[in-house]
Structure formats: C-alpha cells, structure tokens
Scaffold this active site. Structure first.
Site, PDB file in Angstrom:
ATOM      1  N   CYS A 121       0.821  -1.207   0.000  1.00 24.86           N
ATOM      2  CA  CYS A 121       0.000   0.000   0.000  1.00 24.86           C
ATOM      3  C   CYS A 121       0.856   1.259   0.000  1.00 24.86           C
ATOM      4  O   CYS A 121       0.388   2.336  -0.315  1.00 24.86           O
ATOM      5  CB  CYS A 121      -0.983   0.003   1.166  1.00 24.86           C
ATOM      6  SG  CYS A 121      -0.206  -0.325   2.734  1.00 24.86           S
ATOM      7  N   HIS A 136      19.134   0.959  -2.990  1.00 24.21           N
ATOM      8  CA  HIS A 136      17.719   1.249  -2.790  1.00 24.21           C
ATOM      9  C   HIS A 136      16.979   0.013  -2.267  1.00 24.21           C
ATOM     10  O   HIS A 136      16.250   0.087  -1.284  1.00 24.21           O
ATOM     11  CB  HIS A 136      17.091   1.732  -4.104  1.00 24.21           C
ATOM     12  CG  HIS A 136      15.618   1.974  -3.995  1.00 24.21           C
ATOM     13  ND1 HIS A 136      15.102   3.130  -3.453  1.00 24.21           N
ATOM     14  CD2 HIS A 136      14.547   1.207  -4.323  1.00 24.21           C
ATOM     15  CE1 HIS A 136      13.785   3.068  -3.455  1.00 24.21           C
ATOM     16  NE2 HIS A 136      13.424   1.902  -3.978  1.00 24.21           N
TER      17      HIS A 136
END
Lengths: 266, 434
Positions: free
Chosen positions: B50, B99
């Site tokens: 989400c 990342h």
C-alpha cells in the site's frame, strides 16, 4: 595473601559497580555481560580472601566489625548474583553493588589486629547465629534494593514519564516477586538467628534475653519484617506500602548492625 | 548485466496515485509475464504494497530498460505517462542495489523499522519465483536483500521499540505486569483500536479474554473471535477483579469506571496490579483511577508519547543500518560483475563452435570422394584447433573474474565477436551452484 585477594576484590567491585551504573543508561548485551563477569570475578577473590583469613584465624571471620562488614558484603554479592541469574535483573546491580562496595571500603578502612578469640565466642551457637544472621541480612539488602527500584519505577508509571531509566528498570511484577522471595528466605533465617542467639546468650551469660541494645533492635527488625510478611500473606500487601516498609526494615537493620553493640561481647 | 529499479512510494506519490498503480496479488501473473516479454528486460520482480509499487529488473541497456518499464507501468494501468512520470524514481547498478537493501531493511518505510515490508517483499518475490520471471541475478539479489535486512534487524535496535499505539500498550503492560502469559484481558466496547490492542495482547501470550458491550450480541461475536467469554454490560463491574488488563473504548458520553469500582476490584484481587488503557473519547475511565494503589491508567495520549519517543530513537539506529548496507553493497556488486564471466566464456565458445560446424559441413558436403574416416578426422582437427585458440582468452577471463577488470574484457569480447546474451540453460546451471 589475604591482603592481595582483598585488594583484588576491591578493584573488581569498583569496576563492576561502574559497569552496572552504565547499564542503567545503555542497553548493551556486552556491557551487561561484562558487569556480571567483573562482579563474579570479584566475588571469587572475595571468597578466597575470606577462606584464607578463616584458615589463618582458625575460625569464621565474623568476630569484629572489619570481618563482619566484609562478610556482609560477600553475602550481598552472592545473593545478588543468584537473583541476577534467575531473574535477569541487571539494573538491580546498580542499586545493590554500591551498598556492598561501601561495606567493603568500610571494612578496609578498619584495621583490627587478629586477637585471641574471647572464650565467650567459642560456642557453636555463636557461629550458627552469626552465619544465619548475615545470610538473612543479605536477603533483606536485596529486598531493599528492589524496593527502591519499585518506588522509582512506580513513580515513572504514575507520572507517565517514560525515559531511558524507565526502559531499563525491570517490570513491577518481577520486583514484587524478588521482594517476596527475599522476605520468604530472609525472615525464617532471621528468626532462627535470633533464637540461636538467645541460646548462645544463655550458654554465655546464663540468660536467654538480656535486653541489651543489640537484642532489642534485632527484635524491632524482626517485628517489622514479620509485619511485612504477615500483611503480604493475609491481605496481599504489596506495592508502595510494602516497598516503604521494606526500606524502613532495612534502615533499622543497619542501625542494629552498626549502632548497637553487644554488651556481652565487646 | 545491470539491475534497475523503477517505482513510486509514499515519498513521491499520494495515495490516489499509488492506488491506481498498485498490482493485485491475484492478478500478478499476467503483468509479470508481460514484463519479461519486453525486449529490453531479462528478469523482473514486481513489488506492490500500500505504500509502494516497484519493479526490479535486469537489462543490458540501462536507459532503454528504464524507459521501457516506465511505459509499461503507464500502459498497464492506463495512465498517461506524463501524469505518472513525475512520481516515478529510477535507479540502476549500485544505486539500485542500495535502494532495494534500504527498502527491505525498512529504512525507506513510512515508519522506519516497521517489520511488514520485508514480508511483503518476500511474498512479491515469491510470485516472481513461482512464475519464473526472476532468474539467477534477481534470485541472488533478493536473497541478499533479505539477509541484509536480517542483519540490520539483529545488529541495530531499529525495530526493538514499539511504534504503534497497540504495541506500545503491550510494552507498557509488560512493564507493570511482567510476563503476560497468565494474564486476563477485559475488552469494554468494540473500537477498532481496542480489538487491535487485544490481538496484540493475545499474541503476547495473554491467557483469558472477557468481552463486554452494550449490545450483548456484539460482545458474543467478539468473544467467539478471541475464544473468550462474553459478559453482559450491566454486570461487567462484578467481573472487573478478574482482569489484569482492561481495554476500554465505548462510545459512552460519561465515565463508566470510577475509582471506587477499581478500589473494590483491587481489594478483591489482593492488590495484584491492574493495567487500564482508555482509548475512548470522551474518556471511559476516571483519571482518579490512576491514584488507586496497584492500578495503572494510561490514555491514548500517553501511548502516542511513547510512540513518538521510540520513533526518534529509531532514526538514530537507522544511521548504523546505513553503514551495514554500505558494506553489503560492495560484496554484492563484486559478485554481480564476476557473474558475467561464465556466460561470456560459453557464448564465445558457442560462437566459435558455430563457425566451425558451418565450415565443416560446407567442406564435407562438397567433397565427393571423401574417405570413410576423413569426416571424423576433420572433426577432431577443427575441435583441437578451436580449443587451442580459445584456451588463452578463457584462462585470461577466468583470472580477470577474480580480479577487477572483468567488465572491460567482457565488453571487448562481446563487441569483437558479436556475442549474444547468455544462453538459457546456463542460467539454471548457475542457479544450482548459487
């Protein structure tokens, strides 16, 4: 030899106390381990020193203030190490090791020559009495440390102050349990110590109870702890009231130990 | 071979955009297959939570691969690329590795250190592994990311403190009651937060649950869910003394538990401590309850305060985590560049063998009176010739693989001999080794 072991003990206790203080403000598994190791090493040196002294004097080193303080301190450390293993309460060390350390420093400041054992002390009842008394004193010292932490932690909880110290100190429930254990061990031992003391008194001076200050104050100590244990077992006394009473009991205990001299010994 | 990352997260896009770009786990197979069907893309993994949507892929052409995946995202979700592009970030090579390590270690999360993200990445990767859209590089890459995340968790205190209100309540209760395994929870009302907190308490070992509600059916339903006992609202005060932990969140306009009620309860339980959490607004529990000996009352504000303090602590720990990630990137990058060696050797060999076979066949088919054993001899001759020629470059390449000049050799060989990408079967071979 005794002196060497004694100096080692003192050194290790100083380091251990410093480490336990650091443990109050830093969470580090390494630090906790080191604190415990230093203290345990000091404790071994302390035992060696005590055993050496005992073998030299041919009796338990409990006959004067210097010896007694050192022995009291040793019993506190042993009791703490046991509780630390059992309940993982590192931070209790920050409150208990300074007490033991102060006693040891006090002991080292006193210089008493080994003397001929007075005939009055040459009784098995005396050794039995003294040994039990010190074990019970150690248990009550731990209970005192726990009570102080309890009050601090309770204050943090009620004031909604959740700082570093709050995080580091053990849960109230754990403190309560340790306090009860100490009482459950210390009180019967103190009772037997007082009874055996009375028997020794009868053998030495022909009377079970002579109302000298030491005996009187011992009785007061006993009554306080009796009240505490009774309250706990009947109406479930715990928490703040129990902690305060435990601190009062320990204060009276110290008065008994330091302030009151046996009229019959020295 | 290069690793690229394209995506958007709570830091670059609002929830409206994130919703439109999210991939449903039930329908993930098609986008995964479409992704690796793209010319520029070799392997692909799609992460969709989400708070973030990210695509990890390997490509030979960094710029082309990134542009293609951006287009793929836009086309798949039917959003104009101009609308989507400002929200997208992209990384390649070392930055891409950093990342993903940071994301897996929960350093890039909305709440730094929250533990869910690792599980979500594992699930997403599970789909890619199931549909075989991830290959040797991404498999190794993501497993490495998982182990880095684990290292960060164990070596820093990034996740050691509670940062949700419900979890903070559990931590606080432990400070009063110690071990929760023999404790009973009473739930008053049925707020969402209350249920969540109750779940946390049960997960932490709480033994019994009592539920009370003005609507008894609601209490019964909730009690069933928690395997507990429903108590009629009118009688709950009579049961109060059985509860060690009381969670209250009714919609009542007035106080429902006063100091007198608690005093009675505490006496009945012989001063064993009681722990109260009041989540209701307006309050359910009188503030004076906190003055009762052995009763400890906390409100949502108290819990929020703990959460804030813990968050500040986490940000400090995050710096230590970055150091761990720095170390791990170096190691992984070394492996990634050495990976090029074996496929290049195989491709080079195949290229040579291809030419050899072609020429051999040409010669043999034009040779009318070929002696019976000549074909075998020619085969042996050309093989020996090829092997001798290839020996030196192969050895040089393997040795370079242990050093640091790999990229240079690999690129030169690929260009000089027009080598194709690594052959398919070789990937599986490597996978088994890994």
């Amino acid at each position: 030899m005794t002196h060497l072991f004694f100096s080692l003990t003192l050194g290790f206790y100083v380091c251990a106390t410093a480490a336990y203080f650091a443990c109050l403000f830093r969470t580090s598994a390494g630090l906790t381990q080191w604190a415990s190791r230093l203290l345990a090493t000091g404790c071994v040196a302390h035992i060696l020193s005590t055993v050496h002294l005992a073998s030299k004097a041919k009796h338990l080193p409990l006959t004067n203030m210097q010896e007694s303080l050192s022995f009291f301190s040793l019993m506190i450390i042993v009791a703490f190490l046991i509780f630390e293993r059992r309940y993982k309460v590192t931070t209790l060390g920050s409150f208990v090791t300074p007490v033991a350390l102060m006693m040891l420093i006090g002991s080292s400041a006193l210089h008493m020559e080994l003397r001929q054992l007075p005939p009055i002390l040459q009784s098995n009842w005396f050794w039995f009495h003294a040994l039990l008394a010190f074990v019970s004193y150690a248990a009550f010292t731990i209970a005192f440390g726990v009570a102080v932490i309890y009050l601090i932690q309770r204050h943090f909880l009620k004031a909604k102050h959740f700082g570093v110290l709050f995080q580091r100190l053990p849960p109230l429930d754990t403190l309560d349990e340790i306090s009860y254990r100490c009482l459950a061990v210390g009180f019967p031992l103190l009772t037997i110590a007082i009874i055996s003391g009375a028997i020794w008194s009868e053998k030495a001076v022909g009377s079970y109870w002579v109302w000298d200050p030491k005996q009187t104050w011992s009785l007061i100590t006993w009554l306080i702890y009796a009240a505490l244990l009774h309250g706990r077992l009947t109406i479930g006394w715990r928490g703040k009231r129990a902690a305060l009473l435990s601190i009062v009991g320990f204060t009276v205990l110290l008065i008994t130990f330091f302030g009151m001299k046996h009229s019959i010994t020295w | 071979m290069n690793i690229i990352v394209i995506g958007l997260s709570h830091k670059t896009a609002t929830v409206e955009i994130r919703e439109r770009v999210a991939f449903s786990p039930n329908l993930i197979e098609k986008p995964l297959r479409d992704l690796i069907a793209l010319d520029e893309i070799i392997e692909g993994v799609i992460i969709s939570t989400c708070n973030r949507v990210e695509i990890y892929a390997t490509t030979r052409d960094i710029a082309g691969g990134i542009a293609r995946i951006k287009r793929f995202l836009a086309e798949h979700h039917r959003i104009p690329l101009e609308t989507l592009d400002p929200h997208l970030y992209s990384h390649h090579s070392e930055a891409a590795i950093r990342h993903v390590f940071r994301v897996a270690s929960s350093l890039d999360s909305m709440i730094v250190g929250e533990p869910q993200i690792l599980g979500q990445i594992k699930t997403s990767y599970g789909y890619a592994a199931e549909y075989k859209t991830s290959g040797i590089i991404l498999n190794r890459f993501l497993h490495k990311a998982f182990s880095v995340a684990k290292r960060v968790r164990t070596e820093t205190k990034i996740a050691s403190s509670a940062v949700s209100v419900a979890f903070a309540a559990v931590e606080l209760a432990k400070k009063v009651l110690g071990d929760l395994s023999d404790k009973t929870v009473m739930l008053i009302g049925a707020g969402e937060m209350c249920e969540l907190a109750a779940k946390h308490f049960i997960n932490s070992g709480a033994k019994g649950v009592m539920v009370t509600n003005r609507t008894f059916e609601k209490a019964e339903r909730l009690a069933e869910e928690f395997c507990g006992e429903a108590v009629p609202f009118e009688e709950f005060l009579q049961h109060l003394h059985k509860a060690d932990i009381v969670l209250s969140s009714t919609g009542a306009p007035h106080i429902i538990i006063g100091p007198k009620d608690v005093e009675d309860a505490v006496k009945r339980r012989r001063f064993k401590p009681m722990f109260f959490i009041d989540i209701a607004v307006p309050r359910d529990i009188d503030q004076k309850v906190d003055d009762v000996e052995s009763a400890y009352l906390f409100t949502v504000d108290d819990l929020h305060e703990i959460v804030q303090a813990n968050l500040a602590q986490r940000n400090l720990e995050a710096e230590k985590a970055e150091e761990i990630i720095d170390q791990e990137i170096g190691q992984f990058f070394k492996w990634l560049s050495s990976l090029e060696v074996t496929p290049t050797i195989v491709a080079l060999r195949n290229r040579f063998d291809e030419i050899r076979r072609a020429e051999l066949e040409k010669t043999c088919s034009n040779w009318k009176d070929l002696p019976s054993d000549a074909e075998k001899r020619l085969e042996a001759l050309t093989m020996a010739f090829m092997n001798k020629l290839l020996h030196a470059p192969t050895t040089a390449l393997k040795q370079a693989g242990q050093g640091g000049r790999v990229d240079l050799y690999v690129d030169a060989l690929r260009q000089l001999f027009e080598l194709e990408a690594a052959p398919e079967q070789n990937e599986e071979l490597e996978l088994e080794e890994g």
